[in-house]
Design a protein around this motif. Structure first.
Motif, PDB file in Angstrom:
ATOM      1  N   UNK A 147       0.834  -1.202   0.000  1.00 31.04           N
ATOM      2  CA  UNK A 147       0.000   0.000   0.000  1.00 31.04           C
ATOM      3  C   UNK A 147       0.870   1.255   0.000  1.00 31.04           C
ATOM      4  N   UNK A 148       0.342   2.397  -0.470  1.00 33.01           N
ATOM      5  CA  UNK A 148      -0.921   2.565  -1.174  1.00 33.01           C
ATOM      6  C   UNK A 148      -0.756   2.584  -2.709  1.00 33.01           C
ATOM      7  N   UNK A 149       0.478   2.525  -3.227  1.00 37.05           N
ATOM      8  CA  UNK A 149       0.668   2.810  -4.659  1.00 37.05           C
ATOM      9  C   UNK A 149       0.623   1.537  -5.523  1.00 37.05           C
ATOM     10  N   UNK A 150      -0.392   1.432  -6.347  1.00 40.78           N
ATOM     11  CA  UNK A 150      -0.526   0.245  -7.209  1.00 40.78           C
ATOM     12  C   UNK A 150       0.622   0.153  -8.225  1.00 40.78           C
ATOM     13  N   UNK A 151       1.144   1.309  -8.657  1.00 43.72           N
ATOM     14  CA  UNK A 151       2.222   1.279  -9.658  1.00 43.72           C
ATOM     15  C   UNK A 151       3.531   0.790  -9.045  1.00 43.72           C
ATOM     16  N   UNK A 171      -0.417   7.993  -7.634  1.00 44.69           N
ATOM     17  CA  UNK A 171      -0.062   9.408  -7.603  1.00 44.69           C
ATOM     18  C   UNK A 171      -0.676  10.071  -8.839  1.00 44.69           C
ATOM     19  N   UNK A 172      -1.582  11.028  -8.655  1.00 44.45           N
ATOM     20  CA  UNK A 172      -2.236  11.642  -9.817  1.00 44.45           C
ATOM     21  C   UNK A 172      -1.233  12.301 -10.770  1.00 44.45           C
ATOM     22  N   UNK A 173      -0.114  12.778 -10.236  1.00 38.32           N
ATOM     23  CA  UNK A 173       0.866  13.460 -11.091  1.00 38.32           C
ATOM     24  C   UNK A 173       1.609  12.446 -11.970  1.00 38.32           C
ATOM     25  N   UNK A 174       2.150  11.399 -11.386  1.00 34.39           N
ATOM     26  CA  UNK A 174       2.908  10.417 -12.166  1.00 34.39           C
ATOM     27  C   UNK A 174       2.002   9.538 -13.033  1.00 34.39           C
ATOM     28  N   UNK A 197      10.317   7.432 -12.485  1.00 39.20           N
ATOM     29  CA  UNK A 197      10.031   7.142 -11.069  1.00 39.20           C
ATOM     30  C   UNK A 197       9.058   5.958 -11.042  1.00 39.20           C
ATOM     31  N   UNK A 198       9.224   5.030 -10.073  1.00 39.33           N
ATOM     32  CA  UNK A 198       8.330   3.856 -10.061  1.00 39.33           C
ATOM     33  C   UNK A 198       6.864   4.166  -9.768  1.00 39.33           C
ATOM     34  N   UNK A 199       6.532   5.420  -9.473  1.00 44.85           N
ATOM     35  CA  UNK A 199       5.119   5.782  -9.344  1.00 44.85           C
ATOM     36  C   UNK A 199       4.440   5.914 -10.707  1.00 44.85           C
ATOM     37  N   UNK A 200       5.213   5.870 -11.786  1.00 39.25           N
ATOM     38  CA  UNK A 200       4.619   5.919 -13.135  1.00 39.25           C
ATOM     39  C   UNK A 200       3.943   4.571 -13.434  1.00 39.25           C
ATOM     40  N   UNK A 201       3.000   4.598 -14.375  1.00 34.45           N
ATOM     41  CA  UNK A 201       2.247   3.390 -14.736  1.00 34.45           C
ATOM     42  C   UNK A 201       3.171   2.337 -15.377  1.00 34.45           C
ATOM     43  N   UNK A 202       2.794   1.030 -15.281  1.00 36.17           N
ATOM     44  CA  UNK A 202       3.660  -0.033 -15.818  1.00 36.17           C
ATOM     45  C   UNK A 202       4.038   0.169 -17.291  1.00 36.17           C
ATOM     46  N   UNK A 203       3.101   0.680 -18.111  1.00 38.19           N
ATOM     47  CA  UNK A 203       3.414   0.849 -19.541  1.00 38.19           C
ATOM     48  C   UNK A 203       4.470   1.942 -19.767  1.00 38.19           C
ATOM     49  N   UNK A 204       4.595   2.854 -18.800  1.00 34.53           N
ATOM     50  CA  UNK A 204       5.660   3.877 -18.870  1.00 34.53           C
ATOM     51  C   UNK A 204       6.980   3.246 -18.426  1.00 34.53           C
ATOM     52  N   UNK A 205       6.921   2.489 -17.343  1.00 34.56           N
ATOM     53  CA  UNK A 205       8.153   1.869 -16.817  1.00 34.56           C
ATOM     54  C   UNK A 205       8.745   0.905 -17.844  1.00 34.56           C
ATOM     55  N   UNK A 206       7.875   0.281 -18.666  1.00 31.30           N
ATOM     56  CA  UNK A 206       8.371  -0.630 -19.723  1.00 31.30           C
ATOM     57  C   UNK A 206       9.257   0.119 -20.724  1.00 31.30           C
TER      58      UNK A 206
END
Ligand code: 13P
Ligand code: SF4
Length: 304
Positions: A147-151, A171-174, A197-206
């Motif tokens: 918790x709390x960040x799903x990304x 995080x609404x920003x990332x 940053x790992x708060x970005x969505x998985x498709x961004x981290x890819x």
């Protein structure tokens, strides 16, 4: 008073109050410029615990000032804008977490430092964006609640063999950064490295060449021989990246990478806070002690 006079008066009061002025890496440029120390959320809290100053002026968001008080309860912790919160931290409550724990009784609760003191108090161990994978790998349990960040949670799950249960916070920003924005920045800047940053969505981290915390980005940019970087985090980080690497270029792929809460604190707010010695952030003793144990367990995990 003009801006320069306000800055000088802040520095005079910092000295008079025996204070330490801290700014998170996402704060406005002018705040970072006059701070004694800038850094990521955990590094600042740890520095707050180490300092022999009496007063901490924390230019950041609410959970960070709480962490500073948890780690150094004998000091006065001021948050110049008490309305500067973190929407992601507020997406989980202690009661919500208790309900999730009841559904997965054997799981260890790993909570991102971007969380309220009450949620930390309800958790087993904390993690930050820089040590999350390491912390989860160090656990004996095969099952974890993240918790709390799903990304950040999905990023951890990808790099460990634990069974993971995610809280659906973000995080609404990332989270609003889009793959098209990265693709466009890469087309316009061939050869640029993309750090995210790992708060970005998985498709961004890819799409990332390197995934790290805000402090990790300074290190990566400094050590890398590359000359151009696309930066997948909040705009405030550009201030120090550009200052420390004048020969390198840093590109923000989206104009929307701005955290409104991080931008609330102005020089006038810092001045007023030092003049009035308020607003002070305190965490009640029972919550503080449990939350501290959760942070201490994280700090005891060896670094890789
Ligand atoms: P860091 O811990 O990397 O400073 O991140 C804090 C934060 O709020 C990220 O959005
Ligand atoms: Fe919270 Fe995101 Fe702002 Fe960081 S950038 S303080 S996670 S809302």
């Amino acid at each position: 008073m003009n801006q320069q006079e306000i800055k000088e008066e802040i520095r005079r009061l910092v000295k008079e109050r025996n204070a330490l002025l801290m700014a998170h890496n996402y704060q406005r440029d002018e705040i970072q410029e006059i701070a004694d120390i800038t850094g990521d959320s955990l590094a600042l809290s740890m520095e707050a615990a180490r300092t022999d100053k009496d007063v901490i002026v924390f230019c950041g968001v609410h959970f960070m000032a709480e962490s500073a008080h948890i780690l150094s309860p004998e000091k006065i912790v001021l948050l110049p804008r008490p309305d500067a919160g973190c929407p992601m931290a507020d997406m989980v409550t202690a009661e919500g977490l208790r309900q999730m724990k009841a559904k997965h009784p054997g799981a260890t609760v790993v909570t991102y430092v971007n969380s309220t003191a009450a949620v930390k108090a309800e958790s087993d161990i904390c993690c930050t964006s820089s040590n999350a994978v390491n912390v989860v790998r160090s656990l004996e349990a095969d099952e974890v609640i993240l918790v709390p960040d799903r990304n950040l949670g999905r990023y951890i799950a990808k790099h460990t063999d634990k069974t993971c249960h995610f809280w659906e916070g973000y995080c609404p920003t990332h989270d609003r950064l889009k793959p098209e924005e990265i693709n466009r920045a890469q087309q316009e800047n061939p050869g640029a490295l993309f750090m995210a940053h790992p708060e970005c969505a998985p498709e961004i981290l890819d799409l990332a060449d390197h995934i790290c915390s805000t402090s990790g980005m300074y290190e990566y940019a400094r050590k890398s021989p590359a000359k151009k970087f696309i930066v997948g985090t909040e705009a405030g980080i550009l201030y120090r990246l550009r200052k420390e690497n004048p020969e390198k270029e840093f590109i923000l792929p989206s104009a929307r990478l701005i955290c409104p809460n991080m931008k609330l604190t102005s020089l006038e707010d810092v001045l007023k806070s030092l003049q009035t010695m308020s607003p002070e952030i305190t965490v009640p003793k029972d919550i503080r002690e449990k939350a501290k144990a959760t942070l201490d367990r994280m700090l005891a995990v060896p670094r890789d």
